[in-house]
Enzyme design. Structure first.
Site, PDB file in Angstrom:
ATOM      1  N   TYR A   1       0.858  -1.185   0.000  1.00 41.69           N
ATOM      2  CA  TYR A   1       0.000   0.000   0.000  1.00 41.69           C
ATOM      3  C   TYR A   1       0.892   1.232   0.000  1.00 41.69           C
ATOM      4  O   TYR A   1       1.543   1.532   1.007  1.00 41.69           O
ATOM      5  CB  TYR A   1      -0.887  -0.043   1.242  1.00 41.69           C
ATOM      6  CG  TYR A   1      -1.960   1.022   1.348  1.00 41.69           C
ATOM      7  CD1 TYR A   1      -2.272   1.861   0.295  1.00 41.69           C
ATOM      8  CD2 TYR A   1      -2.688   1.161   2.528  1.00 41.69           C
ATOM      9  CE1 TYR A   1      -3.267   2.815   0.405  1.00 41.69           C
ATOM     10  CE2 TYR A   1      -3.685   2.107   2.661  1.00 41.69           C
ATOM     11  CZ  TYR A   1      -3.974   2.934   1.599  1.00 41.69           C
ATOM     12  OH  TYR A   1      -4.956   3.877   1.717  1.00 41.69           O
TER      13      TYR A   1
ATOM     14  N   LYS B   1      -1.495  -1.229  -4.180  1.00 40.91           N
ATOM     15  CA  LYS B   1      -2.456  -0.127  -4.334  1.00 40.91           C
ATOM     16  C   LYS B   1      -1.649   1.159  -4.319  1.00 40.91           C
ATOM     17  O   LYS B   1      -0.986   1.481  -3.321  1.00 40.91           O
ATOM     18  CB  LYS B   1      -3.467  -0.131  -3.193  1.00 40.91           C
ATOM     19  CG  LYS B   1      -4.445   1.051  -3.232  1.00 40.91           C
ATOM     20  CD  LYS B   1      -5.436   0.983  -2.068  1.00 40.91           C
ATOM     21  CE  LYS B   1      -6.528   2.044  -2.256  1.00 40.91           C
ATOM     22  NZ  LYS B   1      -6.365   3.181  -1.357  1.00 40.91           N
TER      23      LYS B   1
END
Length: 313
Positions: free
Chosen positions: A149, A178
């Protein structure tokens, strides 16, 4: 001599949403509102739900609350016929040991993947070698595959470049990323360097959803599908059918709406909009975040246009 297990697959292509977690006036989990939201998202065509992402106020919840939110989401999906809807769980923490514990708790509660933030209390210590070591240590110990992330806004400005992402991705149990940095060039470099069957690269913002698809992304993991999941699924369908002009027009609306949502404060803004337009939940947030209680601020032409489209689909 036993044959080693094959590496786990990445999350499948689709729209994923970092769901907001609805709270009551005492800042406790509002289970009926959470269930209503999860069900609307699943019915809207999302492929998966990220529980305890940044929009889920993960860092402001206790370990028990984080686990309870995952379990409640899994139960809601399963009891309503959405057993195939995937749960990603945010497991970011400042220590390696706590991150691993959160991964284990998430797996036990029903998550299929863990989304891991870069620790950021000591940013000067987080050089590339230490960052790679951290992610690989977590991947070794986590019972579920992990994703990287990258969100500089919540990690003291630490922004993982494509070289670092690709170094982390060499671990077979690191299966995706992400990129809430919104850097499409970075996404393209990563997506083109790794097979889609082994690694899924997602933009973390709806304002680059279509651009990400063109660059080889696996879809999107963005805040705006909290408001309009059907519109995002529709864009994905248009792109898959080769209807680029229609997809581009819809992308313009998503990009403008994403910008307006950010100006409302995102988390509180999402809750206020959902409460107003879809009839559940309230704009309560965990302190020190501030609720959005001014109805006039929620009114926005582009967001109203998107919501009208959402309700027509």
């Amino acid at each position: 001599m036993s044959t080693p297990a094959p590496p786990p697959p990445p999350p499948p292509h689709g729209v994923y949403v970092p769901a907001v977690v609805f709270l009551d006036e005492h800042e406790e989990l509002d289970a009926p509102a959470i269930r209503a939201h999860v069900l609307r998202l699943a019915q809207g065509g999302v492929r998966g739900i990220l529980v305890q992402g940044s929009n889920g106020e993960a860092q402001l919840l206790s370990h028990d609350e984080r686990t309870a939110a995952i379990r409640l989401t899994r139960d809601t999906l399963d009891t309503n016929g959405f057993q195939d809807t995937i749960i990603l769980a945010g497991t970011g923490a400042q220590s390696t040991k706590e991150t691993i514990k959160l991964c284990r708790d998430a797996a036990e509660a029903g998550a299929a993947y863990a989304l891991v933030l870069t620790p950021s209390t000591w940013p000067t210590q987080m050089k590339q070698a230490n960052i790679v070591r951290f992610f690989h240590t977590v991947a070794d110990a986590s019972p579920i595959p992990i994703m990287i992330y990258n969100f500089p806004t919540v990690t003291a400005g630490i922004d993982l470049d494509s070289d670092t992402l690709l170094a982390i991705a060499q671990h077979p149990r690191v299966v995706g990323t992400k990129l809430s940095c919104g850097n499409v060039g970075k996404l393209h470099r990563v997506a083109s360097a790794l097979p889609a069957s082994e690694f899924a690269a997602f933009p973390g913002k709806s304002d680059v959803f279509l651009q990400g698809l063109v660059s080889g992304s696996a879809g999107v993991i963005g805040a705006l599908p909290n408001v309009a999941p059907k519109a995002h699924a529709h864009l994905l369908k248009l792109y898959g059918e080769g209807k680029l002009a229609e997809a581009t027009k819809l992308q313009a609306l998503l990009g403008q709406s994403d910008w307006e949502l950010g100006k409302l404060g995102s988390i509180a803004g999402i809750k206020a909009i959902v409460s107003k337009h879809f009839g559940y939940g309230a704009p309560h947030v965990k302190g020190p975040l501030a609720p959005l209680l001014d109805e006039e601020k929620v009114a926005n032409a582009k967001l109203e246009e998107l919501i009208a489209l959402e309700k027509s689909l």
